[in-house]
Design a protein around this motif. Sequence first.
Motif, short mmCIF file in Angstrom:
data_model
loop_
_atom_site.label_atom_id
_atom_site.label_comp_id
_atom_site.label_asym_id
_atom_site.label_seq_id
_atom_site.Cartn_x
_atom_site.Cartn_y
_atom_site.Cartn_z
N HIS A 117 0.84 -1.19 0.00
CA HIS A 117 0.00 0.00 0.00
C HIS A 117 0.87 1.24 0.00
CE1 HIS A 117 0.29 -1.12 4.33
NE2 HIS A 117 0.65 0.13 4.43
N CYS A 169 -2.63 -5.56 -0.31
CA CYS A 169 -1.71 -6.61 0.09
C CYS A 169 -1.94 -7.04 1.54
CB CYS A 169 -0.29 -6.14 -0.10
SG CYS A 169 -0.05 -4.46 0.44
N HIS A 170 -3.07 -6.65 2.12
CA HIS A 170 -3.39 -7.05 3.49
C HIS A 170 -4.91 -7.00 3.65
CE1 HIS A 170 -3.05 -2.64 3.35
NE2 HIS A 170 -4.15 -2.69 4.08
N ASN A 192 2.04 -12.03 3.25
CA ASN A 192 2.83 -10.81 3.32
C ASN A 192 3.24 -10.61 4.78
OD1 ASN A 192 3.49 -8.05 3.54
ND2 ASN A 192 1.58 -7.33 2.66
N CYS A 251 2.71 -5.35 5.88
CA CYS A 251 1.61 -4.48 6.33
C CYS A 251 0.50 -5.11 7.16
CB CYS A 251 1.02 -3.67 5.19
SG CYS A 251 1.14 -4.40 3.60
#
Length: 217
Positions: A2, A96-97, A125, A128
């Motif tokens: 992000h 990504c989260h 990941n 984050c």
Amino acid sequence: MHKITDVSMEYDVLRENSKLARENYDLLKEHNIVSVDFMGSIGSGKTSLIVRMGEKLAAKGLRVGAIAGDVTGEDDFGRMKKAGIDACNCNTGKECHLDANMIHKSLHRMDLEKMDVLLIENVGNLVCPADFPLGTDIRAVVISVTEGDDMVRKHPEIFLHSDIAVLNKIDIADAVDVDPDIIAGDYSKLTGGRREIMRCSVKKDVGVDEIIAEMGL
Ligand code: MG
Ligand code: ZN
């Protein structure tokens, strides 16, 4: 990853997330559901651990639900469903989260009346997800020996934001030339000697019962 360049905007985003996480927590508590957020890299074994735990918890008579968080696709969701878990697929698109708002929406698509335990798989990941609590009782980070012996040193934040840390695939540590004691030592040092990393092999069903016990399930 992000991209938030404006610091005040980042503060607002995290504050809004915390507020929604609190609402998720309250909603889950209203239904007496114990919840776990599983964080970790792609390939660390999050889905396998959730599936194995789901089977064991179901055998104990608990009703298990799961949320599969992925950027796209239904692979993990399919594996959970196949294992008989009441799963909900949560594709993040470009994020990504997972965040508390996505979980909030997923919870409204699930039958919380028929659930005792909720296992959430975060997006693969190690960076984050640490910043975005979802409102779960427990946050767990899962790593595997295949990622090398320096994971705790490289990603201290996510370990510090977690209640439980799991080291998976210990059965192949020799084959990938990694000493689990080094990882365990780094984790112990990071947590001031207060915690131990939980070693397991989901594949060989070693250490999974201990993880369940540690989570109080
Ligand atoms: Mg997975
Ligand atoms: Zn992210």
